[in-house]
Scaffold this active site. Structure first.
Site, mmCIF file in Angstrom:
data_model
loop_
_atom_site.group_PDB
_atom_site.id
_atom_site.type_symbol
_atom_site.label_atom_id
_atom_site.label_comp_id
_atom_site.label_asym_id
_atom_site.label_seq_id
_atom_site.Cartn_x
_atom_site.Cartn_y
_atom_site.Cartn_z
ATOM 1 C CE LYS A 111 47.883 26.796 41.640
ATOM 2 N NZ LYS A 111 47.988 28.231 41.550
ATOM 3 C CE LYS A 194 39.485 30.506 40.023
ATOM 4 N NZ LYS A 194 39.821 30.064 41.343
ATOM 5 C CE LYS A 197 46.789 40.528 42.112
ATOM 6 N NZ LYS A 197 48.113 40.368 42.663
HETATM 7 P P1 TYM Z 1 41.695 31.402 47.348
HETATM 8 O O1 TYM Z 1 42.634 32.271 48.107
HETATM 9 O O2 TYM Z 1 41.998 31.083 45.948
HETATM 10 O O3 TYM Z 1 40.253 32.042 47.402
HETATM 11 C C1 TYM Z 1 39.685 32.436 48.647
HETATM 12 C C2 TYM Z 1 38.204 32.199 48.624
HETATM 13 O O4 TYM Z 1 37.602 32.959 47.580
HETATM 14 C C3 TYM Z 1 36.822 32.112 46.758
HETATM 15 N N1 TYM Z 1 36.882 32.595 45.370
HETATM 16 C C4 TYM Z 1 35.802 32.736 44.600
HETATM 17 N N2 TYM Z 1 34.509 32.517 44.842
HETATM 18 C C5 TYM Z 1 33.629 32.788 43.849
HETATM 19 N N3 TYM Z 1 34.002 33.269 42.627
HETATM 20 C C6 TYM Z 1 35.310 33.506 42.351
HETATM 21 N N4 TYM Z 1 35.663 33.993 41.173
HETATM 22 C C7 TYM Z 1 36.277 33.234 43.354
HETATM 23 N N5 TYM Z 1 37.625 33.336 43.427
HETATM 24 C C8 TYM Z 1 37.978 32.930 44.663
HETATM 25 C C9 TYM Z 1 37.429 30.738 46.904
HETATM 26 O O5 TYM Z 1 36.481 29.738 46.603
HETATM 27 C C10 TYM Z 1 37.821 30.740 48.358
HETATM 28 O O6 TYM Z 1 36.710 30.393 49.158
HETATM 29 N N6 TYM Z 1 42.488 26.837 49.062
HETATM 30 C C11 TYM Z 1 41.898 28.115 49.404
HETATM 31 C C12 TYM Z 1 42.429 28.713 50.678
HETATM 32 C C13 TYM Z 1 42.284 27.804 51.842
HETATM 33 C C14 TYM Z 1 41.074 27.458 52.494
HETATM 34 C C15 TYM Z 1 41.452 26.563 53.534
HETATM 35 C C16 TYM Z 1 39.729 27.806 52.306
HETATM 36 C C17 TYM Z 1 43.294 27.157 52.458
HETATM 37 N N7 TYM Z 1 42.796 26.411 53.469
HETATM 38 C C18 TYM Z 1 40.497 26.023 54.379
HETATM 39 C C19 TYM Z 1 38.792 27.260 53.163
HETATM 40 C C20 TYM Z 1 39.173 26.373 54.177
HETATM 41 C C21 TYM Z 1 42.204 29.058 48.274
HETATM 42 O O7 TYM Z 1 43.154 28.928 47.569
HETATM 43 O O8 TYM Z 1 41.384 30.084 48.180
#
Ligand code: TYM
Length: 331
Positions: A111, A194, A197
């Site tokens: 970031k 990966k 968005k």
């Molecule tokens: P975020 O919003 O970036 O992504 C949500 C979930 O999608 C998964 N993900 C992927 N998995 C496989 N391949 C990809 N290309 C890919 N892109 C996204 C992420 O691994 C995630 O599981 N920090 C988290 C949100 C969060 C969270 C939590 C998750 C906040 N608190 C507590 C679990 C438990 C996040 O930014 O995910």
């Protein structure tokens, strides 16, 4: 019966990476465990969305969770900001989180690189908020993609540290809920990182994408000029297409194209056509449900209200106990 918790940041529509990383198999997961699924809207504030965008994106995640098969009567689906107990636990955990360890987190370093003009404290303490999300319900399993592995490690560190400091065995040390052998990483279509968005619209296939858009994106995905030696190792961009294919197509289809690759007979155009059709078969029923649910605000309102109540019941119990453990005692 385990306590399972998963979250998604509301930054837009969900893509195949989110689906396979965090929400596939809802049906099985929610009946076998006590599940909490939430929309991480506090987390999304680190990039300063406008109020309208924030609300729109929370709705996207809510609708797409439901369209993917999450049953609000069985599981608990809620919005993070509806649960202020999370914010309290975040504050408490921050007292026990060290600058050095937070600065070393890979996502924070990324970031800093990507948004040098907005390196806020929310970004630095992102892992403590995520830990609070998880341990507020004393969850032991967390369905996440590979990119969240380090955050989960931090959650274990904070949970362990709390237990040690107060000489209790209170918080469990949560682990990833694995759908297969390894944590999933769905690659993007640009041949490198990966699916996500922030990597650009064309790099991701969204669950709500129309068939024509899916065909166009897949046909434009990065490839090369083709293999020249039998059984040669696949370059990253080609391996990526196969990885996506493994997620959505039948094993027979994957072996068919693998064999063509290994014998240098592959035509990427054919493979892409097949891949696009398999993605469309996979996402079409989801897309239909997304469109239907998006129009049903009364239902969404009920879901959010129910989720808030159920989440509060679980979180308030934890906060009460944590306050006692810490020494916030009544007079
Ligand atoms: P975020 O919003 O970036 O992504 C949500 C979930 O999608 C998964 N993900 C992927 N998995 C496989 N391949 C990809 N290309 C890919 N892109 C996204 C992420 O691994 C995630 O599981 N920090 C988290 C949100 C969060 C969270 C939590 C998750 C906040 N608190 C507590 C679990 C438990 C996040 O930014 O995910």
């Amino acid at each position: 019966m385990e306590i399972v918790l998963s979250g998604i940041r509301p930054t837009g529509n969900l893509h195949l990476g989110n689906y396979f990383g965090a929400i596939q198999n809802f049906n099985k997961m929610q009946y076998e465990n006590k599940c909490f699924f939430f929309i991480a809207d506090y987390h999304s504030l680190t990039t300063h969305p406008t109020p309208d965008d924030l609300h729109k994106n929370v709705k996207h995640v809510l609708v797409e969770y439901l369209a993917s098969g999450l049953d609000p009567e069985i599981a608990t689906i809620y919005i993070q900001s509806d649960l202020p107990e999370t914010a309290e636990l975040y504050l408490l955990l921050n007292m026990n989180a060290y600058l050095g360890e937070l600065e070393r987190v890979t996502s924070f370093k990324e970031k800093i690189r990507k948004q040098p003009d907005n390196i806020n404290a929310g970004l630095l303490t992102y892992p403590t908020l995520m830990a609070a999300d998880i341990i507020i319900h004393k969850a032991s399993k967390v369905p996440v993609g590979k990119d969240q592995e380090q955050h989960l490690e931090m959650t274990r560190t904070f949970a362990k540290r709390f237990n040690r400091l107060y000489k209790v065995d209170y918080f469990p040390e949560p682990e990833a809920y694995n759908f297969g052998e390894n944590l999933i990483k769905i690659p993007g279509l640009d041949g490198s990182g990966k699916m996500g968005k922030s990597e650009g619209e064309a790099n991701a296939i969204f669950l709500v994408d129309e068939p024509a858009i899916i065909r166009k994106k897949i046909m434009r995905a990065v490839t090369d000029s083709g293999p020249t030696e039998m059984n040669q190792q696949k370059p990253v961009a080609i391996e990526n297409l196969f990885t996506i294919m493994k997620a959505v197509s039948s094993p027979d289809t994957v072996s068919y194209f693998n064999e063509l690759y290994n014998t240098c007979n592959i035509r990427y155009g054919d493979m892409k056509k097949q891949l696009a059709e398999d993605i469309i078969t996979f996402t079409s029923p989801l897309r239909e449900k997304i469109l239907e649910l998006s129009a049903d605000n009364d239902y969404l309102k009920k879901v959010v209200k129910l989720g808030k109540e159920k989440a509060h019941e679980s979180a308030s119990k934890t906060i009460k106990e944590v306050r006692e453990i810490i020494g916030f005692r009544p007079f």
